[in-house]
Design a protein around this motif. Structure first.
Motif, mmCIF file in Angstrom:
data_model
loop_
_atom_site.group_PDB
_atom_site.id
_atom_site.type_symbol
_atom_site.label_atom_id
_atom_site.label_comp_id
_atom_site.label_asym_id
_atom_site.label_seq_id
_atom_site.Cartn_x
_atom_site.Cartn_y
_atom_site.Cartn_z
ATOM 1 N N VAL A 1 -14.913 11.526 17.250
ATOM 2 C CA VAL A 1 -15.935 11.172 18.234
ATOM 3 C C VAL A 1 -17.254 11.613 17.621
ATOM 4 C CG1 VAL A 1 -16.824 11.546 20.558
ATOM 5 C CG2 VAL A 1 -14.347 11.453 20.171
ATOM 6 N N VAL A 2 -18.068 10.657 17.246
ATOM 7 C CA VAL A 2 -19.320 10.942 16.555
ATOM 8 C C VAL A 2 -20.397 11.389 17.543
ATOM 9 C CG1 VAL A 2 -21.109 9.981 15.052
ATOM 10 C CG2 VAL A 2 -18.711 9.344 14.698
ATOM 11 N N ASP A 3 -20.435 10.748 18.701
ATOM 12 C CA ASP A 3 -21.433 11.091 19.705
ATOM 13 C C ASP A 3 -20.795 10.972 21.077
ATOM 14 O OD1 ASP A 3 -23.918 11.752 20.776
ATOM 15 O OD2 ASP A 3 -24.635 9.692 20.762
ATOM 16 N N ALA A 4 -21.037 11.969 21.900
ATOM 17 C CA ALA A 4 -20.487 11.953 23.267
ATOM 18 C C ALA A 4 -21.561 12.385 24.247
ATOM 19 C CB ALA A 4 -19.289 12.892 23.365
ATOM 20 N N ARG A 5 -21.545 11.725 25.400
ATOM 21 C CA ARG A 5 -22.490 12.063 26.474
ATOM 22 C C ARG A 5 -21.706 12.036 27.778
ATOM 23 N NH1 ARG A 5 -26.608 8.589 29.539
ATOM 24 N NH2 ARG A 5 -25.014 7.087 29.037
ATOM 25 N N ILE A 6 -21.798 13.122 28.536
ATOM 26 C CA ILE A 6 -21.125 13.190 29.835
ATOM 27 C C ILE A 6 -22.176 13.560 30.872
ATOM 28 C CG2 ILE A 6 -19.361 14.346 31.206
ATOM 29 C CD1 ILE A 6 -17.863 14.902 28.570
ATOM 30 N N MET A 7 -22.310 12.709 31.878
ATOM 31 C CA MET A 7 -23.250 12.951 32.980
ATOM 32 C C MET A 7 -22.488 13.493 34.177
ATOM 33 S SD MET A 7 -26.213 11.846 31.793
ATOM 34 C CE MET A 7 -27.204 11.507 33.219
ATOM 35 N N LEU A 8 -23.035 14.542 34.767
ATOM 36 C CA LEU A 8 -22.431 15.143 35.957
ATOM 37 C C LEU A 8 -23.258 14.833 37.181
ATOM 38 C CD1 LEU A 8 -21.574 18.635 34.442
ATOM 39 C CD2 LEU A 8 -20.086 16.640 34.624
ATOM 40 N N LYS A 9 -22.584 14.797 38.339
ATOM 41 C CA LYS A 9 -23.277 14.538 39.606
ATOM 42 C C LYS A 9 -24.071 15.753 40.016
ATOM 43 C CE LYS A 9 -19.539 11.625 41.156
ATOM 44 N NZ LYS A 9 -18.447 11.448 42.031
ATOM 45 N N TYR B 1 -21.543 -4.414 17.300
ATOM 46 C CA TYR B 1 -20.477 -5.340 17.683
ATOM 47 C C TYR B 1 -20.363 -5.472 19.196
ATOM 48 C CZ TYR B 1 -19.219 -4.923 12.801
ATOM 49 O OH TYR B 1 -19.253 -4.924 11.443
ATOM 50 N N ALA B 2 -20.622 -4.396 19.906
ATOM 51 C CA ALA B 2 -20.559 -4.449 21.372
ATOM 52 C C ALA B 2 -21.580 -5.453 21.902
ATOM 53 C CB ALA B 2 -20.814 -3.070 21.959
ATOM 54 N N GLU B 3 -22.773 -5.392 21.361
ATOM 55 C CA GLU B 3 -23.836 -6.297 21.814
ATOM 56 C C GLU B 3 -23.609 -7.723 21.322
ATOM 57 O OE1 GLU B 3 -27.449 -4.568 20.415
ATOM 58 O OE2 GLU B 3 -26.971 -2.623 21.304
ATOM 59 N N LEU B 4 -23.187 -7.848 20.085
ATOM 60 C CA LEU B 4 -23.020 -9.166 19.478
ATOM 61 C C LEU B 4 -21.813 -9.914 20.046
ATOM 62 C CD1 LEU B 4 -23.949 -11.168 17.241
ATOM 63 C CD2 LEU B 4 -22.356 -9.980 15.720
ATOM 64 N N LEU B 5 -20.671 -9.251 20.119
ATOM 65 C CA LEU B 5 -19.431 -9.915 20.508
ATOM 66 C C LEU B 5 -19.095 -9.773 21.994
ATOM 67 C CD1 LEU B 5 -17.223 -8.809 17.503
ATOM 68 C CD2 LEU B 5 -18.431 -10.971 17.788
ATOM 69 N N LYS B 6 -19.732 -8.808 22.657
ATOM 70 C CA LYS B 6 -19.403 -8.526 24.059
ATOM 71 C C LYS B 6 -17.886 -8.406 24.214
ATOM 72 C CE LYS B 6 -23.572 -10.681 25.885
ATOM 73 N NZ LYS B 6 -24.374 -10.113 24.908
ATOM 74 N N ASP B 7 -17.311 -7.605 23.321
ATOM 75 C CA ASP B 7 -15.868 -7.463 23.189
ATOM 76 C C ASP B 7 -15.409 -6.174 23.866
ATOM 77 O OD1 ASP B 7 -13.267 -7.844 22.338
ATOM 78 O OD2 ASP B 7 -13.643 -7.169 20.287
ATOM 79 N N VAL B 8 -15.309 -6.209 25.192
ATOM 80 C CA VAL B 8 -14.912 -5.022 25.945
ATOM 81 C C VAL B 8 -13.876 -5.388 26.999
ATOM 82 C CG1 VAL B 8 -17.117 -3.830 25.605
ATOM 83 C CG2 VAL B 8 -16.779 -5.255 27.625
ATOM 84 N N VAL B 9 -13.149 -4.374 27.427
ATOM 85 C CA VAL B 9 -12.185 -4.507 28.512
ATOM 86 C C VAL B 9 -12.437 -3.347 29.475
ATOM 87 C CG1 VAL B 9 -10.385 -3.243 27.249
ATOM 88 C CG2 VAL B 9 -9.748 -4.773 29.089
ATOM 89 N N ILE B 10 -12.263 -3.614 30.760
ATOM 90 C CA ILE B 10 -12.538 -2.602 31.777
ATOM 91 C C ILE B 10 -11.293 -2.378 32.623
ATOM 92 C CG2 ILE B 10 -13.925 -2.039 33.810
ATOM 93 C CD1 ILE B 10 -16.159 -3.770 32.559
ATOM 94 N N ARG B 11 -10.960 -1.112 32.839
ATOM 95 C CA ARG B 11 -9.886 -0.721 33.746
ATOM 96 C C ARG B 11 -10.376 0.478 34.547
ATOM 97 N NH1 ARG B 11 -8.182 -4.612 31.726
ATOM 98 N NH2 ARG B 11 -6.123 -5.158 30.988
ATOM 99 N N LEU B 12 -9.849 0.639 35.736
ATOM 100 C CA LEU B 12 -10.179 1.790 36.574
ATOM 101 C C LEU B 12 -9.132 2.873 36.402
ATOM 102 C CD1 LEU B 12 -11.231 -0.021 39.872
ATOM 103 C CD2 LEU B 12 -12.730 1.060 38.186
ATOM 104 N N PRO C 1 -20.333 6.271 18.674
ATOM 105 C CA PRO C 1 -19.101 5.617 18.266
ATOM 106 C C PRO C 1 -17.931 6.593 18.165
ATOM 107 C CG PRO C 1 -20.412 6.039 16.328
ATOM 108 C CD PRO C 1 -21.218 6.525 17.526
ATOM 109 N N VAL C 2 -16.755 6.015 18.225
ATOM 110 C CA VAL C 2 -15.521 6.720 17.900
ATOM 111 C C VAL C 2 -15.009 6.080 16.617
ATOM 112 C CG1 VAL C 2 -13.150 7.216 18.609
ATOM 113 C CG2 VAL C 2 -14.986 7.194 20.324
ATOM 114 N N GLY D 1 -14.080 -0.907 23.949
ATOM 115 C CA GLY D 1 -14.365 -2.054 23.106
ATOM 116 C C GLY D 1 -15.018 -1.646 21.812
ATOM 117 N N ALA D 2 -15.369 -2.646 21.066
ATOM 118 C CA ALA D 2 -16.062 -2.416 19.804
ATOM 119 C C ALA D 2 -17.415 -1.784 20.102
ATOM 120 C CB ALA D 2 -16.243 -3.732 19.058
ATOM 121 N N GLY D 3 -17.777 -0.786 19.328
ATOM 122 C CA GLY D 3 -19.036 -0.089 19.553
ATOM 123 C C GLY D 3 -20.157 -0.618 18.686
ATOM 124 N N GLY D 4 -21.293 0.014 18.820
ATOM 125 C CA GLY D 4 -22.438 -0.305 17.991
ATOM 126 C C GLY D 4 -22.922 -1.737 18.171
#
Length: 98
Positions: free
Chosen positions: A90-98, A8-19, A78-79, A3-6
């Motif tokens: 890709v301006v910032d990326a974070r990957i968490m590992l188990k 806009y994500a908080e303001l518009l809650k404009d996201v889609v989720i898929r598995l 953001p991307v 969805g929209a980042g930054g």
């Protein structure tokens, strides 16, 4: 989730989720289903973004999550989508590992 980042994500809650795993159709539908899709397609004097590259990014991330089972969470935000044919940054990326 896509969805929209930054702010806009908080303001518009404009996201889609898929598995994962995502298909080509999933990636296309994800990009087209958000409200900000019109901005990516080109709006007023804003050039069209590289939607094909964004869809490819979604597919690559889906494959990465499927292949690397240690990934518990990832966030690319953001991307910056460049004009058509120029890809993305890709301006910032974070990957968490188990």
């Amino acid at each position: 989730m896509f969805g929209a980042g930054g702010i806009y994500a908080e303001l518009l809650k404009d996201v889609v989720i898929r598995l994962p795993p995502l298909t080509n159709l999933d990636a296309k539908e994800m990009v087209k289903s958000i409200k900000m899709a019109k901005m990516l397609e080109g709006y007023r004097d804003t050039p069209a973004g590289d939607i094909d590259a964004v869809e490819e990014l979604l597919l690559r991330l889906s494959t990465m999550v499927e292949d690397i089972h240690q990934i518990s969470e990832l966030d690319f935000n953001p991307v910056k989508v460049m004009p058509k044919g120029e890809g993305y940054w890709v301006v910032d990326a974070r990957i968490m590992l188990k």
